[in-house]
Design a protein around this motif. Structure first.
Motif, PDB file in Angstrom:
ATOM      1  N   GLN A   5      11.224  -8.308 -10.969  1.00  0.00           N
ATOM      2  CA  GLN A   5       9.907  -8.420 -11.596  1.00  0.00           C
ATOM      3  C   GLN A   5       8.995  -7.311 -11.094  1.00  0.00           C
ATOM      4  O   GLN A   5       9.007  -6.990  -9.896  1.00  0.00           O
ATOM      5  N   PRO A   6       8.204  -6.698 -11.971  1.00  0.00           N
ATOM      6  CA  PRO A   6       7.268  -5.662 -11.521  1.00  0.00           C
ATOM      7  C   PRO A   6       6.179  -6.257 -10.641  1.00  0.00           C
ATOM      8  O   PRO A   6       5.748  -7.392 -10.844  1.00  0.00           O
ATOM      9  N   ASP A   7       5.734  -5.483  -9.669  1.00  0.00           N
ATOM     10  CA  ASP A   7       4.706  -5.952  -8.743  1.00  0.00           C
ATOM     11  C   ASP A   7       3.307  -5.595  -9.210  1.00  0.00           C
ATOM     12  O   ASP A   7       2.333  -6.225  -8.780  1.00  0.00           O
ATOM     13  N   THR A   8       3.174  -4.568 -10.047  1.00  0.00           N
ATOM     14  CA  THR A   8       1.862  -4.124 -10.515  1.00  0.00           C
ATOM     15  C   THR A   8       1.934  -3.849 -12.015  1.00  0.00           C
ATOM     16  O   THR A   8       3.023  -3.743 -12.601  1.00  0.00           O
ATOM     17  N   ARG A  10       1.144  -1.095 -13.317  1.00  0.00           N
ATOM     18  CA  ARG A  10       1.735   0.234 -13.427  1.00  0.00           C
ATOM     19  C   ARG A  10       3.256   0.144 -13.493  1.00  0.00           C
ATOM     20  O   ARG A  10       3.898   0.809 -14.312  1.00  0.00           O
ATOM     21  N   ASP A  11       3.837  -0.685 -12.632  1.00  0.00           N
ATOM     22  CA  ASP A  11       5.295  -0.861 -12.658  1.00  0.00           C
ATOM     23  C   ASP A  11       5.756  -1.413 -14.000  1.00  0.00           C
ATOM     24  O   ASP A  11       6.784  -0.995 -14.540  1.00  0.00           O
ATOM     25  N   ALA A  12       4.987  -2.355 -14.542  1.00  0.00           N
ATOM     26  CA  ALA A  12       5.371  -2.982 -15.806  1.00  0.00           C
ATOM     27  C   ALA A  12       5.309  -1.987 -16.965  1.00  0.00           C
ATOM     28  O   ALA A  12       6.221  -1.931 -17.807  1.00  0.00           O
ATOM     29  N   LEU A  13       4.245  -1.198 -17.014  1.00  0.00           N
ATOM     30  CA  LEU A  13       4.082  -0.256 -18.120  1.00  0.00           C
ATOM     31  C   LEU A  13       5.112   0.883 -18.058  1.00  0.00           C
ATOM     32  O   LEU A  13       5.497   1.432 -19.092  1.00  0.00           O
ATOM     33  N   TRP A  14       5.537   1.216 -16.864  1.00  0.00           N
ATOM     34  CA  TRP A  14       6.522   2.287 -16.716  1.00  0.00           C
ATOM     35  C   TRP A  14       7.965   1.793 -16.831  1.00  0.00           C
ATOM     36  O   TRP A  14       8.888   2.600 -16.827  1.00  0.00           O
ATOM     37  N   ARG A  15       8.178   0.488 -16.914  1.00  0.00           N
ATOM     38  CA  ARG A  15       9.551  -0.043 -16.892  1.00  0.00           C
ATOM     39  C   ARG A  15      10.444   0.552 -17.979  1.00  0.00           C
ATOM     40  O   ARG A  15      11.609   0.858 -17.710  1.00  0.00           O
ATOM     41  N   PRO A  16       9.991   0.731 -19.239  1.00  0.00           N
ATOM     42  CA  PRO A  16      10.895   1.325 -20.236  1.00  0.00           C
ATOM     43  C   PRO A  16      11.427   2.696 -19.824  1.00  0.00           C
ATOM     44  O   PRO A  16      12.577   3.044 -20.135  1.00  0.00           O
ATOM     45  N   ILE A  17      10.598   3.473 -19.121  1.00  0.00           N
ATOM     46  CA  ILE A  17      11.038   4.788 -18.657  1.00  0.00           C
ATOM     47  C   ILE A  17      11.808   4.665 -17.352  1.00  0.00           C
ATOM     48  O   ILE A  17      12.804   5.365 -17.128  1.00  0.00           O
ATOM     49  N   ALA A  18      11.381   3.758 -16.475  1.00  0.00           N
ATOM     50  CA  ALA A  18      12.062   3.573 -15.191  1.00  0.00           C
ATOM     51  C   ALA A  18      13.507   3.128 -15.380  1.00  0.00           C
ATOM     52  O   ALA A  18      14.375   3.435 -14.548  1.00  0.00           O
ATOM     53  N   MET A  19      13.787   2.414 -16.484  1.00  0.00           N
ATOM     54  CA  MET A  19      15.153   1.956 -16.720  1.00  0.00           C
ATOM     55  C   MET A  19      16.120   3.120 -16.955  1.00  0.00           C
ATOM     56  O   MET A  19      17.334   2.951 -16.851  1.00  0.00           O
ATOM     57  N   ALA A  20      15.585   4.296 -17.263  1.00  0.00           N
ATOM     58  CA  ALA A  20      16.437   5.470 -17.467  1.00  0.00           C
ATOM     59  C   ALA A  20      16.815   6.143 -16.153  1.00  0.00           C
ATOM     60  O   ALA A  20      17.677   7.029 -16.144  1.00  0.00           O
ATOM     61  N   PHE A 376      -5.460  -7.848  11.698  1.00  0.00           N
ATOM     62  CA  PHE A 376      -4.149  -7.350  11.249  1.00  0.00           C
ATOM     63  C   PHE A 376      -4.086  -7.370   9.720  1.00  0.00           C
ATOM     64  O   PHE A 376      -4.504  -8.344   9.076  1.00  0.00           O
ATOM     65  N   THR A 377      -3.582  -6.306   9.140  1.00  0.00           N
ATOM     66  CA  THR A 377      -3.418  -6.222   7.685  1.00  0.00           C
ATOM     67  C   THR A 377      -2.021  -5.725   7.357  1.00  0.00           C
ATOM     68  O   THR A 377      -1.409  -4.967   8.120  1.00  0.00           O
ATOM     69  N   PHE A 378      -1.527  -6.150   6.202  1.00  0.00           N
ATOM     70  CA  PHE A 378      -0.212  -5.724   5.715  1.00  0.00           C
ATOM     71  C   PHE A 378      -0.367  -5.325   4.251  1.00  0.00           C
ATOM     72  O   PHE A 378      -0.923  -6.085   3.446  1.00  0.00           O
ATOM     73  N   ASP A 379       0.136  -4.150   3.892  1.00  0.00           N
ATOM     74  CA  ASP A 379       0.017  -3.625   2.535  1.00  0.00           C
ATOM     75  C   ASP A 379       1.167  -4.149   1.670  1.00  0.00           C
ATOM     76  O   ASP A 379       2.297  -3.685   1.777  1.00  0.00           O
ATOM     77  N   CYS A 380       0.866  -5.133   0.822  1.00  0.00           N
ATOM     78  CA  CYS A 380       1.909  -5.723  -0.028  1.00  0.00           C
ATOM     79  C   CYS A 380       2.412  -4.760  -1.094  1.00  0.00           C
ATOM     80  O   CYS A 380       3.467  -5.003  -1.699  1.00  0.00           O
ATOM     81  N   ASP A 381       1.670  -3.688  -1.356  1.00  0.00           N
ATOM     82  CA  ASP A 381       2.078  -2.714  -2.368  1.00  0.00           C
ATOM     83  C   ASP A 381       2.860  -1.556  -1.767  1.00  0.00           C
ATOM     84  O   ASP A 381       3.064  -0.530  -2.424  1.00  0.00           O
ATOM     85  N   GLY A 385      11.745   0.076   0.143  1.00  0.00           N
ATOM     86  CA  GLY A 385      12.926  -0.331  -0.606  1.00  0.00           C
ATOM     87  C   GLY A 385      12.603  -1.019  -1.917  1.00  0.00           C
ATOM     88  O   GLY A 385      13.503  -1.278  -2.714  1.00  0.00           O
ATOM     89  N   ARG A 386      11.300  -1.313  -2.157  1.00  0.00           N
ATOM     90  CA  ARG A 386      10.939  -2.023  -3.381  1.00  0.00           C
ATOM     91  C   ARG A 386       9.758  -1.400  -4.119  1.00  0.00           C
ATOM     92  O   ARG A 386       9.813  -1.190  -5.331  1.00  0.00           O
ATOM     93  N   SER A 387       8.674  -1.117  -3.405  1.00  0.00           N
ATOM     94  CA  SER A 387       7.424  -0.727  -4.052  1.00  0.00           C
ATOM     95  C   SER A 387       7.530   0.655  -4.696  1.00  0.00           C
ATOM     96  O   SER A 387       8.230   1.548  -4.212  1.00  0.00           O
ATOM     97  N   GLY A 388       6.792   0.817  -5.783  1.00  0.00           N
ATOM     98  CA  GLY A 388       6.745   2.084  -6.479  1.00  0.00           C
ATOM     99  C   GLY A 388       7.809   2.197  -7.553  1.00  0.00           C
ATOM    100  O   GLY A 388       8.665   1.322  -7.717  1.00  0.00           O
ATOM    101  N   LEU A 389       7.757   3.289  -8.309  1.00  0.00           N
ATOM    102  CA  LEU A 389       8.759   3.574  -9.329  1.00  0.00           C
ATOM    103  C   LEU A 389      10.041   4.051  -8.660  1.00  0.00           C
ATOM    104  O   LEU A 389      10.018   4.474  -7.493  1.00  0.00           O
ATOM    105  N   PRO A 390      11.175   3.973  -9.343  1.00  0.00           N
ATOM    106  CA  PRO A 390      12.455   4.283  -8.693  1.00  0.00           C
ATOM    107  C   PRO A 390      12.471   5.618  -7.961  1.00  0.00           C
ATOM    108  O   PRO A 390      13.046   5.727  -6.875  1.00  0.00           O
ATOM    109  N   TRP A 391      11.853   6.633  -8.533  1.00  0.00           N
ATOM    110  CA  TRP A 391      11.886   7.956  -7.903  1.00  0.00           C
ATOM    111  C   TRP A 391      10.841   8.100  -6.795  1.00  0.00           C
ATOM    112  O   TRP A 391      10.777   9.127  -6.134  1.00  0.00           O
ATOM    113  N   GLU A 392      10.029   7.068  -6.566  1.00  0.00           N
ATOM    114  CA  GLU A 392       9.031   7.093  -5.504  1.00  0.00           C
ATOM    115  C   GLU A 392       9.434   6.266  -4.297  1.00  0.00           C
ATOM    116  O   GLU A 392       8.823   6.394  -3.231  1.00  0.00           O
ATOM    117  N   ARG A 393      10.421   5.435  -4.434  1.00  0.00           N
ATOM    118  CA  ARG A 393      10.743   4.474  -3.391  1.00  0.00           C
ATOM    119  C   ARG A 393      11.307   5.142  -2.144  1.00  0.00           C
ATOM    120  O   ARG A 393      12.036   6.114  -2.209  1.00  0.00           O
TER     121      ARG A 393
END
Length: 395
Positions: A5-8, A10-20, A376-381, A385-393
């Motif tokens: 499932q997309p986290d943002t 941005r991830d959702a809108l880019w999914r058709p291209i990310a699948m390539a 203490f803070t943790f960046d969920c985005d 290994g998961r966040s970002g588009l495939p070529w950004e991970r």
């Protein structure tokens, strides 16, 4: 399961291209680049801005594109897992050809473009070679596992219980045809809480023979070739909440070998400490009407629950304390969040780390004292290994 499932947005809108992208973990566990969704966008853009009024798709084509878009959006919201999107994966190819078919060009060019799309998609799949990407052994000749099962498995029906995410179901056809198989990997306890749990209890209670099917893991055997006390304790802690008693004295270890020899756990089967020959273990289980209330439970340091509470507040999507299962591991405690493919480690030296399924190693969060501080803070985005588009991970 939120694995795909997309986290943002941005991830959702880019999914058709990310699948390539030729990356694993985009919409399937293995690399399976699919250019067709990106090509639909290219064909729509080209037709609308290049051919303009000369391009007139039929009403059926527009309906197909609209239905595919709706199906894609629903799929992303529900799972994003390619195995549950077979209809869309079939229709997208038809959509590509339908869009080309109405282009104002010659029939020869249309056929050439259609064949080019098919050839290009076939070529990238060939380059990715996903055919054995998630298998433990090449499946070319029968049987897939080079071992000989005990006669008690092949000649007598039983209910076999597995507790790993890999069910090893390729063994099932070689067992007695009246045998049943239950995978309880995502069941931690409380079989009375829902309808599935009650069905599981009914199957277990009505079974004349129960057997656990386990794969060989490091630390399973002691230097004498017997089950290690730590492994027995882990199995008891795992099975007792499921109304099952683990009988460590009734186990048969079947190893992989060219001769397919069977290795029974006794004083004769000596293995070096911590080393396990690849294979499967069959251990007898007994059904318990009631879970023992006085059973010895594995104790966890109090800071484990405190760290879990902090991470739940920081990022409940990945660290939901309601579903986190705690296990003792060497040098500390591991909390497994099965639905999120996430593990949290609180080590005995007070270091805190996390590891997502696709990251290469655990990532430090700091010491217990640092994690428990109010600031203490943790960046969920920014999950490695998961966040970002495939070529950004980062892995």
């Amino acid at each position: 399961m939120i694995r795909f499932q997309p986290d943002t947005w941005r991830d959702a809108l880019w999914r058709p291209i990310a699948m390539a992208a030729p990356d694993a973990g985009v919409y399937m566990e293995v690399m399976a680049p699919d250019l067709r969704f990106a090509l639909v966008l290219v064909l729509l853009t080209f037709g609308a801005f290049v051919f303009r009024r000369a391009w007139e798709p039929t009403r059926a084509t527009w309906r197909l594109v609209a239905f595919l878009s709706l199906q894609f959006a629903i799929w992303l919201c529900i799972s994003g897992n390619g195995r549950y999107f077979i209809a869309g994966l079939v229709l997208v190819g038809i959509a590509c050809i339908s869009l080309i078919q109405r282009w104002p060009c010659t029939k020869s060019l249309k056929l050439t473009l259609a064949f080019a799309i098919c050839a290009l998609q076939a070529y990238v799949v060939f380059l990715a070679a996903p055919f054995e990407g998630s298998s433990y052994a090449p499946w070319r000749d029968s049987p897939v596992f080079p071992l000989t099962l005990p006669r008690s498995v092949t000649d007598e029906p039983a209910t076999y219980v597995t507790i790993s995410t890999n069910t090893y179901s390729l063994i099932a056809p070689r067992a007695h045809p009246d045998s049943r198989w239950l995978n309880l990997a995502n069941r931690q306890s409380d079989l009375d809480s829902d309808a599935d749990g009650l069905r599981i209890k009914k199957i277990l209670s009505n079974s004349e023979r129960l057997s656990a099917v386990l794969s060989g893991v490091r630390g399973m055997l002691s230097s004498e070739g017997r089950l290690s006390p730590e492994f027995i304790d882990t199995m008891n802690e795992r099975f007792l909440p499921l109304h099952l008693a683990f009988d460590s004295s009734a186990c048969t270890y079947v190893t992989f070998s060219d001769a397919a020899q069977m290795n029974v756990l006794d004083g004769q089967s000596k293995q070096p400490a911590g080393v396990v020959v690849p294979g499967f273990m069959f251990c007898h289980l007994s059904y318990l009407d009631q879970v023992p209330t006085g059973r010895r439970r594995v104790s966890f340091p109090p800071e484990v629950d405190q760290v879990m509470a902090v991470m739940d507040r920081q990022c409940q999507r990945f660290f939901d304390r309601r579903v986190g299962a705690k296990y003792r591991v060497p040098h500390g405690t591991m909390v497994h969040y099965a639905d999120a493919d996430m593990k949290l480690f609180v080590l005995d030296d007070r270091r805190v780390e996390y590891r997502y399924l696709r990251s290469l190693m655990a990532q430090p969060l700091g010491r217990v004292e640092e994690v428990l501080r109010p600031d203490f803070t943790f960046d969920c985005d920014n999950i490695r290994g998961r966040s970002g588009l495939p070529w950004e991970r980062r892995y």
